[in-house]
Design an enzyme around this catalytic site. Structure first.
Site, mmCIF file in Angstrom:
data_model
loop_
_atom_site.group_PDB
_atom_site.id
_atom_site.type_symbol
_atom_site.label_atom_id
_atom_site.label_comp_id
_atom_site.label_asym_id
_atom_site.label_seq_id
_atom_site.Cartn_x
_atom_site.Cartn_y
_atom_site.Cartn_z
ATOM 1 N N ASN A 89 0.803 -1.221 0.000
ATOM 2 C CA ASN A 89 0.000 0.000 0.000
ATOM 3 C C ASN A 89 0.838 1.275 0.000
ATOM 4 O O ASN A 89 0.389 2.309 -0.492
ATOM 5 C CB ASN A 89 -0.929 0.008 1.214
ATOM 6 C CG ASN A 89 -1.563 1.361 1.432
ATOM 7 O OD1 ASN A 89 -2.456 1.780 0.705
ATOM 8 N ND2 ASN A 89 -1.096 2.081 2.448
ATOM 9 N N SER A 140 -3.847 2.865 -8.681
ATOM 10 C CA SER A 140 -4.646 4.083 -8.843
ATOM 11 C C SER A 140 -5.323 4.061 -10.205
ATOM 12 O O SER A 140 -4.847 3.411 -11.143
ATOM 13 C CB SER A 140 -3.746 5.316 -8.742
ATOM 14 O OG SER A 140 -4.441 6.497 -9.133
ATOM 15 N N TYR A 153 3.720 10.163 -11.279
ATOM 16 C CA TYR A 153 2.766 9.352 -10.517
ATOM 17 C C TYR A 153 2.015 8.398 -11.443
ATOM 18 O O TYR A 153 1.895 7.200 -11.154
ATOM 19 C CB TYR A 153 1.793 10.265 -9.775
ATOM 20 C CG TYR A 153 0.797 9.529 -8.918
ATOM 21 C CD1 TYR A 153 1.182 8.942 -7.714
ATOM 22 C CD2 TYR A 153 -0.541 9.419 -9.301
ATOM 23 C CE1 TYR A 153 0.265 8.263 -6.913
ATOM 24 C CE2 TYR A 153 -1.460 8.747 -8.505
ATOM 25 C CZ TYR A 153 -1.047 8.166 -7.318
ATOM 26 O OH TYR A 153 -1.950 7.490 -6.541
ATOM 27 N N SER A 156 4.292 5.641 -12.525
ATOM 28 C CA SER A 156 4.578 4.662 -11.472
ATOM 29 C C SER A 156 3.410 3.704 -11.283
ATOM 30 O O SER A 156 3.604 2.498 -11.086
ATOM 31 C CB SER A 156 4.902 5.382 -10.153
ATOM 32 O OG SER A 156 3.747 5.959 -9.567
ATOM 33 N N LYS A 157 2.201 4.208 -11.368
ATOM 34 C CA LYS A 157 1.036 3.348 -11.165
ATOM 35 C C LYS A 157 0.777 2.464 -12.395
ATOM 36 O O LYS A 157 0.285 1.329 -12.252
ATOM 37 C CB LYS A 157 -0.195 4.187 -10.824
ATOM 38 C CG LYS A 157 -0.089 4.897 -9.478
ATOM 39 C CD LYS A 157 0.154 3.924 -8.326
ATOM 40 C CE LYS A 157 0.150 4.612 -6.981
ATOM 41 N NZ LYS A 157 0.351 3.676 -5.855
ATOM 42 N N ILE A 186 -9.724 9.477 -3.250
ATOM 43 C CA ILE A 186 -10.158 8.997 -1.948
ATOM 44 C C ILE A 186 -9.805 10.063 -0.911
ATOM 45 O O ILE A 186 -8.717 10.654 -0.967
ATOM 46 C CB ILE A 186 -9.462 7.666 -1.589
ATOM 47 C CG1 ILE A 186 -9.687 6.634 -2.693
ATOM 48 C CG2 ILE A 186 -9.956 7.155 -0.235
ATOM 49 C CD1 ILE A 186 -11.128 6.250 -2.947
#
Length: 255
Positions: A89, A140, A153, A156-157, A186
């Site tokens: 996580n 994500s 980001y 990376s996801k 979220i």
């Protein structure tokens, strides 16, 4: 009925947000927990929120440190003798696009969001094979959809999503399942840590009414429930799956 009774579960990034909520939920479902986070105070607060505290070990440290990774494995095996579930996580968000991306920021983000996941999974894999366990990666919607000004980001996801699917195929014949959850926006502190002030964050959440088909941002509990399902025996025939917990954002094509 969903249960994780007596399953030994490692959860990284457990000191806040989705990781903290997942740890609390797993404890109510009967898990034995090894929790990692960088903030000692916040990680201790997570433990206080959990049930069955005698079955919880906390390890404070930066997951990009290989010594911390090995310590997580060592303590988990010494304390509980096995590993059934690994929840990768821990992650960070970095704003910025191609014109202002600093390579040191890119490298730090990839180290946290991708490299540490690969390394910890490699370390845990022999034990997961032995227990025919499962891995749940927290990715994500940015891994499967493209957004401006969060370039590193998104990259990376996307890498994490391919890691999920590739490893799922590699270890399926050994009885290990590998899946991911892909949240939309979220309500946690991740966006504030990335630089949003209170007013910007308020406007950002308001905008979610238009960017998410269900008309709102999600909660950490909604993601944690999906992680728990994927980690449980209820998901015994699911592997290589990217489960979007995003209020339909991945399916939208705004006009």
């Amino acid at each position: 009925m969903l249960t994780l009774r007596d399953k030994v579960c490692i959860i990284t990034g457990a000191s806040s947000g989705i990781g903290q909520t997942t740890a609390v939920l797993f404890s109510t479902l009967g898990s034995k927990l090894v929790l990692n986070g960088r903030n000692e105070k916040n990680l201790a607060e997570t433990v206080q929120l959990c049930e069955n505290k005698n079955n919880i070990v906390q390890i404070v440290g930066d997951l990009t440190d290989s010594q911390i990774q090995r310590l997580i494995l060592k303590i988990c095996v010494e304390k509980f003798g096995r590993i059934d579930v690994l929840v990768n996580n821990a992650g960070i968000l970095q704003n910025g696009g191609i014109e202002n991306l600093k390579m040191e920021d890119y490298e730090n983000l990839m180290n946290v969001n991708v490299k540490s996941v690969i390394s910890l999974t490699q370390l845990c894999l022999p034990y997961l094979i032995e227990s025919k366990g499962s891995v749940v990666n927290v990715s994500s919607v940015a891994g499967s959809r493209s957004f401006p000004n969060v370039l590193a980001y998104c990259m990376s996801k996307a890498a994490l999503d391919q890691f999920t699917k590739c490893v799922a195929l590699e270890v399926a014949d050994k009885g290990v399942r590998v899946n991911s959850v892909n949240p939309g926006v979220i309500i946690t502190n991740i966006h504030k840590r990335a630089g949003h002030d209170e007013e910007q964050y308020k406007q950002f959440l308001e905008h979610c009414k238009n960017t998410h088909a269900l008309g709102r941002p999600g909660t950490a509990n909604e993601v944690a429930n999906t992680i728990a399902f994927l980690a449980s025996d209820n998901a015994s025939f699911i592997t290589g799956e990217l489960v979007h917990v995003d209020g339909g954002r991945h399916a939208m094509t705004p006009r």
